[in-house]
Motif scaffolding. Structure first.
Motif, PDB file in Angstrom:
ATOM      1  N   LEU A  16      37.364  57.322  46.364  1.00 13.46           N
ATOM      2  CA  LEU A  16      38.555  56.317  45.540  1.00 13.46           C
ATOM      3  C   LEU A  16      40.061  56.686  46.539  1.00 13.46           C
ATOM      4  CD1 LEU A  16      37.647  56.988  42.031  1.00 13.46           C
ATOM      5  CD2 LEU A  16      36.921  54.716  42.964  1.00 13.46           C
ATOM      6  N   ASP A  17      39.469  57.090  47.487  1.00  6.74           N
ATOM      7  CA  ASP A  17      40.835  57.916  47.495  1.00  6.74           C
ATOM      8  C   ASP A  17      41.072  57.406  49.220  1.00  6.74           C
ATOM      9  OD1 ASP A  17      41.547  59.756  46.069  1.00  6.74           O
ATOM     10  OD2 ASP A  17      40.257  61.776  47.061  1.00  6.74           O
ATOM     11  N   VAL A  18      40.156  56.815  49.561  1.00  2.00           N
ATOM     12  CA  VAL A  18      40.527  55.961  50.899  1.00  2.00           C
ATOM     13  C   VAL A  18      40.500  54.179  50.625  1.00  2.00           C
ATOM     14  CG1 VAL A  18      39.205  57.525  52.103  1.00  2.00           C
ATOM     15  CG2 VAL A  18      38.497  55.063  51.054  1.00  2.00           C
ATOM     16  N   LEU A  19      40.796  53.807  49.229  1.00  2.00           N
ATOM     17  CA  LEU A  19      40.824  52.244  48.623  1.00  2.00           C
ATOM     18  C   LEU A  19      42.786  52.315  49.166  1.00  2.00           C
ATOM     19  CD1 LEU A  19      38.177  51.623  45.537  1.00  2.00           C
ATOM     20  CD2 LEU A  19      38.116  51.509  48.709  1.00  2.00           C
ATOM     21  N   PRO A  20      42.844  50.255  48.803  1.00  3.70           N
ATOM     22  CA  PRO A  20      44.661  50.704  48.927  1.00  3.70           C
ATOM     23  C   PRO A  20      44.871  51.100  47.596  1.00  3.70           C
ATOM     24  CG  PRO A  20      43.039  48.723  49.535  1.00  3.70           C
ATOM     25  CD  PRO A  20      42.396  49.671  49.448  1.00  3.70           C
ATOM     26  N   CYS A  21      45.567  51.391  47.295  1.00  5.77           N
ATOM     27  CA  CYS A  21      46.643  51.692  46.042  1.00  5.77           C
ATOM     28  C   CYS A  21      47.062  50.658  45.436  1.00  5.77           C
ATOM     29  CB  CYS A  21      47.734  52.951  46.246  1.00  5.77           C
ATOM     30  SG  CYS A  21      48.927  51.990  47.121  1.00  5.77           S
ATOM     31  N   GLN A  22      46.422  49.875  45.703  1.00  4.42           N
ATOM     32  CA  GLN A  22      46.762  48.248  44.440  1.00  4.42           C
ATOM     33  C   GLN A  22      45.026  48.195  44.494  1.00  4.42           C
ATOM     34  OE1 GLN A  22      47.770  48.471  47.413  1.00  4.42           O
ATOM     35  NE2 GLN A  22      49.808  48.067  48.627  1.00  4.42           N
ATOM     36  N   THR A  23      44.124  48.769  44.288  1.00 14.79           N
ATOM     37  CA  THR A  23      43.022  48.099  43.864  1.00 14.79           C
ATOM     38  C   THR A  23      43.359  48.123  42.629  1.00 14.79           C
ATOM     39  OG1 THR A  23      42.172  48.907  45.857  1.00 14.79           O
ATOM     40  CG2 THR A  23      40.797  48.762  43.804  1.00 14.79           C
ATOM     41  N   PRO A  24      42.684  47.299  41.805  1.00 11.70           N
ATOM     42  CA  PRO A  24      42.846  47.092  40.334  1.00 11.70           C
ATOM     43  C   PRO A  24      41.843  47.941  39.715  1.00 11.70           C
ATOM     44  CG  PRO A  24      42.420  44.531  40.561  1.00 11.70           C
ATOM     45  CD  PRO A  24      42.536  46.362  42.517  1.00 11.70           C
ATOM     46  N   ALA A  25      42.022  48.713  38.476  1.00  9.13           N
ATOM     47  CA  ALA A  25      41.757  49.407  37.870  1.00  9.13           C
ATOM     48  C   ALA A  25      40.979  50.886  38.665  1.00  9.13           C
ATOM     49  CB  ALA A  25      40.128  49.486  37.570  1.00  9.13           C
ATOM     50  N   LEU A  26      41.805  50.826  39.552  1.00  8.43           N
ATOM     51  CA  LEU A  26      41.993  52.577  40.671  1.00  8.43           C
ATOM     52  C   LEU A  26      42.054  53.923  39.540  1.00  8.43           C
ATOM     53  CD1 LEU A  26      41.475  53.681  43.358  1.00  8.43           C
ATOM     54  CD2 LEU A  26      43.453  53.436  44.108  1.00  8.43           C
ATOM     55  N   ALA A  27      43.194  53.839  39.131  1.00  4.80           N
ATOM     56  CA  ALA A  27      43.289  54.719  38.470  1.00  4.80           C
ATOM     57  C   ALA A  27      43.066  55.357  37.298  1.00  4.80           C
ATOM     58  CB  ALA A  27      45.096  54.676  37.785  1.00  4.80           C
ATOM     59  N   LEU A  28      42.662  54.788  36.527  1.00  2.00           N
ATOM     60  CA  LEU A  28      41.420  54.726  35.501  1.00  2.00           C
ATOM     61  C   LEU A  28      40.150  55.041  35.630  1.00  2.00           C
ATOM     62  CD1 LEU A  28      40.943  54.848  32.781  1.00  2.00           C
ATOM     63  CD2 LEU A  28      40.705  51.865  32.383  1.00  2.00           C
ATOM     64  N   ALA A  29      39.825  54.410  37.179  1.00  2.00           N
ATOM     65  CA  ALA A  29      38.585  55.068  37.670  1.00  2.00           C
ATOM     66  C   ALA A  29      38.405  55.988  38.219  1.00  2.00           C
ATOM     67  CB  ALA A  29      38.232  53.621  38.854  1.00  2.00           C
ATOM     68  N   ARG A  30      39.376  56.694  38.504  1.00  3.12           N
ATOM     69  CA  ARG A  30      39.834  58.269  39.234  1.00  3.12           C
ATOM     70  C   ARG A  30      39.625  59.287  37.945  1.00  3.12           C
ATOM     71  NH1 ARG A  30      44.477  57.019  42.743  1.00  3.12           N
ATOM     72  NH2 ARG A  30      43.513  57.038  45.140  1.00  3.12           N
ATOM     73  N   ARG A  31      40.541  58.257  36.686  1.00  7.35           N
ATOM     74  CA  ARG A  31      39.810  59.049  35.612  1.00  7.35           C
ATOM     75  C   ARG A  31      38.652  59.891  34.961  1.00  7.35           C
ATOM     76  NH1 ARG A  31      43.858  57.597  30.847  1.00  7.35           N
ATOM     77  NH2 ARG A  31      42.656  59.241  29.539  1.00  7.35           N
ATOM     78  N   ILE A  32      37.912  58.264  34.801  1.00  4.34           N
ATOM     79  CA  ILE A  32      36.844  58.187  34.561  1.00  4.34           C
ATOM     80  C   ILE A  32      35.874  60.046  35.695  1.00  4.34           C
ATOM     81  CG2 ILE A  32      34.468  57.306  34.425  1.00  4.34           C
ATOM     82  CD1 ILE A  32      35.832  55.301  33.603  1.00  4.34           C
TER      83      ILE A  32
END
Length: 476
Positions: A202-218
């Motif tokens: 997830l860290d290498v994906l663009p920061c604008q990727t939808p649901a990125l922050a929530l995916a990190r939490r999970i």
């Protein structure tokens, strides 16, 4: 407080299925790509092999290309390069030979010069980093401890024990080097759990990727409970809408839980398919995609025309398949163009290597190529992973064009590969009754303007599987 609706404009880089497909195809070898396209042709009626298409347009795009505009760079920025498939011609080789490489099918699969295992790929990246001897020894121990999936299953305390007595390192020092390895390609390698593996990707994906922050939490929290609790249970636990959690879970499912599997276990008798061909024409080094590197697929014109004549249900199905076919062609175009851009840049930097061999290999890193092409380092790493190029010096892996550097007395740099070649040449020319010691080799290299320590010479000599001087004594 009142609820109200408002609109806003902005630009976001979305991790679309098309973008994921482009990333996946970019890191495939030619053999894997051929299997991928074979499956696509078998499952999608809108696709067919170009050689079997009698009704295809005469101006059909070459292998790995499409007639639409190219998609964006899988990591960041635009990718666009001029290039064409090469099927032979009157090239001017430095050895004076000429002819087509695609005329003999027995030459399509060639023997690789070295293996490309996960450990090889990681060690190559490790030697391109600016780490000291101690940290590099820790890195080697960590890479050796990874399993075939790319996970570190052993505790850091066990790694510290394996380093003794040569290297003394505490767990904090080992963890710092592990963090460095976790930034290597493939993304997710070096993780100690599934959650950490997915978080690294997830860290290498663009920061604008939808649901990125929530995916990190999970990934960092309730990931292990997801099979039992389900999406609704995780949504309730995180106090998030079910739709948002479902989108985040879909993003996590698109990642690779076993990144180490991306690199097959290759032996010395493994045969590879060159992705590019390099030749010299009128004193200029040129490259092109090999004719078989990207099998040509086209859209079946008969099925495409059928969409306008069939019923709604069938038309909907065919339109979906047509969209997938177009995505695939655009992803192939992106793959071919990115590969050509990278190889052309390597030719610009390493023309001396092709002319004179390893002694002329200059220091070069992924970061330099990425900066020059305005691409992300991960894109360059994916583009060269398990890719081979046919040159006058044989079929070489693209990673052979990269090397770490050592400062010379003249103010320049010499690559570690070039220094190894010089050491090998000095040993080949030594008196067999009085072989050169490591100290003598270091002295001779220093005379040539390359100040290296005796222990560095010993390390390079051992890497080339050359015995110590007392074991090389022989009667002529």
């Amino acid at each position: 407080m009142k609820a109200r609706l408002q609109t806003s404009m902005g630009q976001n880089l979305v991790m679309t299925p098309q973008l994921r497909q482009a990333i996946r195809l970019l890191q495939m070898s030619s053999t894997e790509l051929e299997l991928e396209l074979t499956e696509a042709v078998e499952t999608n009626p809108l696709l067919e092999w170009a050689e079997n298409s009698e009704g295809a347009d005469g101006d059909e795009a070459p292998a790995g290309s499409a007639n639409d505009d190219a998609p964006i760079d899988p990591a960041q920025g635009d990718i666009n390069a001029d290039g064409e498939d090469w099927d032979g011609g009157d090239e001017d080789w430095s050895s004076g030979r000429s002819g087509s490489f695609d005329g003999d099918e027995d030459n399509e699969r060639e023997q690789a010069e070295d293996g490309d295992t996960l450990a090889d790929h990681l060690l190559w990246q490790l030697h391109l980093t600016h780490l000291g001897p101690c940290d590099r020894a820790i890195g080697v121990a960590l890479i050796d401890a990874l399993d075939e999936d790319g996970y570190l299953r052993e505790p850091l305390s066990a790694i510290a024990q394996t380093l003794l007595p040569e290297t003394h390192a505490d767990e904090d020092e080992i963890l710092a080097v592990l963090r460095q390895i976790q930034r290597f390609d493939p993304a997710g390698v070096g993780a100690r759990s599934l959650g950490e593996c997915l978080s690294l990707q997830l860290d290498v994906l663009p920061c604008q990727t939808p649901a990125l922050a929530l995916a990190r939490r999970i990934a960092d929290g309730p990931l292990e409970r997801l099979p039992r609790a389900g999406i609704s249970g995780i949504a309730q636990e995180l106090k998030q809408p079910v739709a948002d959690v479902e989108e985040a879970v879909q993003l996590l499912r698109s990642l690779d839980p076993r990144p180490g599997k991306q690199l097959g276990q290759m032996t010395s008798d493994t045969y590879v398919v060159p992705d590019c061909v390099v030749w010299r024409q009128r004193g200029i080094w040129r490259c092109a995609l090999a004719g078989h590197a990207g099998p040509r697929v086209v859209i079946n014109q008969s099925y495409e025309q059928l969409i306008r004549r069939c019923g709604d249900a069938d038309a909907s199905y065919l339109r979906a398949q047509l969209q997938e076919a177009r995505w695939l062609l655009k992803s192939l175009q992106a793959r071919g163009e990115t590969l050509l851009r990278v190889v052309n840049s390597l030719l610009h930097h390493q023309a001396g290597f092709l002319e004179f061999g390893e002694q002329a290999l200059r220091p070069l890193t992924l970061r330099e190529i990425a900066g020059e092409l305005e691409l992300h380092e991960s894109t360059i790493s994916r583009a060269i992973a398990r890719k081979y190029v046919r040159t006058p010096r044989g079929t070489l892996p693209l990673r052979a064009f990269f090397a770490s550097g050592i400062d010379t007395e003249g103010g320049g740099e010499a690559s570690s590969t070039a220094i190894q070649s010089m050491i090998r040449n000095l040993i080949d020319a030594e008196n067999p009754r009085k072989p050169l010691s490591d100290a003598k080799l270091a002295e001779m290299l220093k005379t040539s303007g390359i100040p290296v320590a005796r222990r560095t010479v010993a390390k390079y000599r051992e890497a080339m599987n050359i015995c110590a001087s007392h074991e090389r004594v022989r009667i002529a």
